[in-house]
Design an enzyme around this catalytic site. Structure first.
Site, PDB file in Angstrom:
ATOM      1  N   ASP A  33       0.901  -1.166   0.065  1.00 48.70           N
ATOM      2  CA  ASP A  33      -0.053   0.126   0.050  1.00 48.70           C
ATOM      3  C   ASP A  33       0.860   1.260   0.082  1.00 48.70           C
ATOM      4  OD1 ASP A  33      -3.230   0.509   0.857  1.00 48.70           O
ATOM      5  OD2 ASP A  33      -1.883   2.303   1.236  1.00 48.70           O
ATOM      6  N   GLY A  95     -15.389   4.064   3.834  1.00 49.79           N
ATOM      7  CA  GLY A  95     -13.812   4.241   3.615  1.00 49.79           C
ATOM      8  C   GLY A  95     -13.343   3.900   2.213  1.00 49.79           C
ATOM      9  N   HIS A 102     -10.501  -5.064  -3.487  1.00 54.75           N
ATOM     10  CA  HIS A 102      -9.161  -5.445  -2.959  1.00 54.75           C
ATOM     11  C   HIS A 102      -9.056  -5.545  -1.342  1.00 54.75           C
ATOM     12  CE1 HIS A 102     -10.087  -0.982  -2.670  1.00 54.75           C
ATOM     13  NE2 HIS A 102      -9.274  -1.140  -1.418  1.00 54.75           N
TER      14      HIS A 102
HETATM   15  P1  AMP Z   1      -9.668   1.867   0.160  1.00 53.26           P
HETATM   16  O1  AMP Z   1      -9.865   3.025   0.511  1.00 53.26           O
HETATM   17  O2  AMP Z   1     -10.283   0.579   0.767  1.00 53.26           O
HETATM   18  O3  AMP Z   1     -10.395   1.762  -1.349  1.00 53.26           O
HETATM   19  O4  AMP Z   1      -8.205   1.548  -0.394  1.00 53.26           O
HETATM   20  C1  AMP Z   1      -7.338   2.039  -1.342  1.00 53.26           C
HETATM   21  C2  AMP Z   1      -6.137   1.777  -0.926  1.00 53.26           C
HETATM   22  O5  AMP Z   1      -5.210   1.870  -2.090  1.00 53.26           O
HETATM   23  C3  AMP Z   1      -5.493   2.988   0.025  1.00 53.26           C
HETATM   24  O6  AMP Z   1      -5.161   2.420   1.187  1.00 53.26           O
HETATM   25  C4  AMP Z   1      -4.587   3.629  -0.919  1.00 53.26           C
HETATM   26  O7  AMP Z   1      -3.445   3.956   0.153  1.00 53.26           O
HETATM   27  C5  AMP Z   1      -4.209   2.609  -1.754  1.00 53.26           C
HETATM   28  N1  AMP Z   1      -3.486   3.047  -2.925  1.00 53.26           N
HETATM   29  C6  AMP Z   1      -4.143   4.066  -3.836  1.00 53.26           C
HETATM   30  N2  AMP Z   1      -3.389   4.266  -4.968  1.00 53.26           N
HETATM   31  C7  AMP Z   1      -2.287   3.304  -5.001  1.00 53.26           C
HETATM   32  C8  AMP Z   1      -1.065   2.920  -5.479  1.00 53.26           C
HETATM   33  N3  AMP Z   1      -0.706   3.565  -6.889  1.00 53.26           N
HETATM   34  N4  AMP Z   1      -0.109   2.149  -4.946  1.00 53.26           N
HETATM   35  C9  AMP Z   1      -0.318   1.618  -3.794  1.00 53.26           C
HETATM   36  N5  AMP Z   1      -1.368   1.772  -3.119  1.00 53.26           N
HETATM   37  C10 AMP Z   1      -2.274   2.687  -3.704  1.00 53.26           C
END
Ligand code: AMP
Length: 117
Positions: A33, A95, A102
């Site tokens: 992440d 959130g 994922h």
């Molecule tokens: P959610 O809020 O459950 O939809 O989780 C989305 C997650 O994706 C968050 O924890 C972000 O920090 C992570 N995220 C978003 N863009 C990226 C990226 N390019 N690479 C890695 N993690 C990411």
């Protein structure tokens, strides 16, 4: 249903944007992440973006959900003590920000407050 634009995770699967890849199989990818909330904070992501959230994934392809859980367990075993928290934010008010299913794998001396990811 997919949106017109590929999700950020589809772009990572396609190597269009960079990520630190932790594990990969035919149907799954696991990445660090970008904003970790725990000592181990890995996202396990089905390569398909056909499912927006875990409810859709469980209904549409329970075998793929089981593969995802097994990958999460392997990551926690490799990187921590095998114990882990698996979080699927489901819906904006919970959130969720990326509507391509994922799982957050959180592990490694979690603080009590690390309920969210
Ligand atoms: P959610 O809020 O459950 O939809 O989780 C989305 C997650 O994706 C968050 O924890 C972000 O920090 C992570 N995220 C978003 N863009 C990226 C990226 N390019 N690479 C890695 N993690 C990411």
């Amino acid at each position: 249903m997919s949106t017109a634009e590929p999700s950020v995770f589809s772009r990572i699967v396609a190597r269009e944007i960079p990520a630190t890849i932790v594990a990969e199989t035919e149907r799954l990818i696991a990445i660090e992440d970008i904003a970790p909330k725990a000592p181990v904070h890995v996202l396990v992501i089905p390569k398909t973006e056909a499912y927006a959230n875990v409810v859709e994934l469980a209904a549409g392809d329970p075998g793929l959900l089981a593969e995802l859980v097994a990958m999460a367990e392997g990551i926690a075993a490799d990187r921590a003590d095998g114990q882990f928290r698996l979080v699927f934010n489901t819906g904006e008010s919970a959130g969720q920000t990326v509507f391509h299913v994922h799982a957050h794998v959180l592990a490694g001396d979690l603080q009590e407050g690390t309920l969210a990811a």
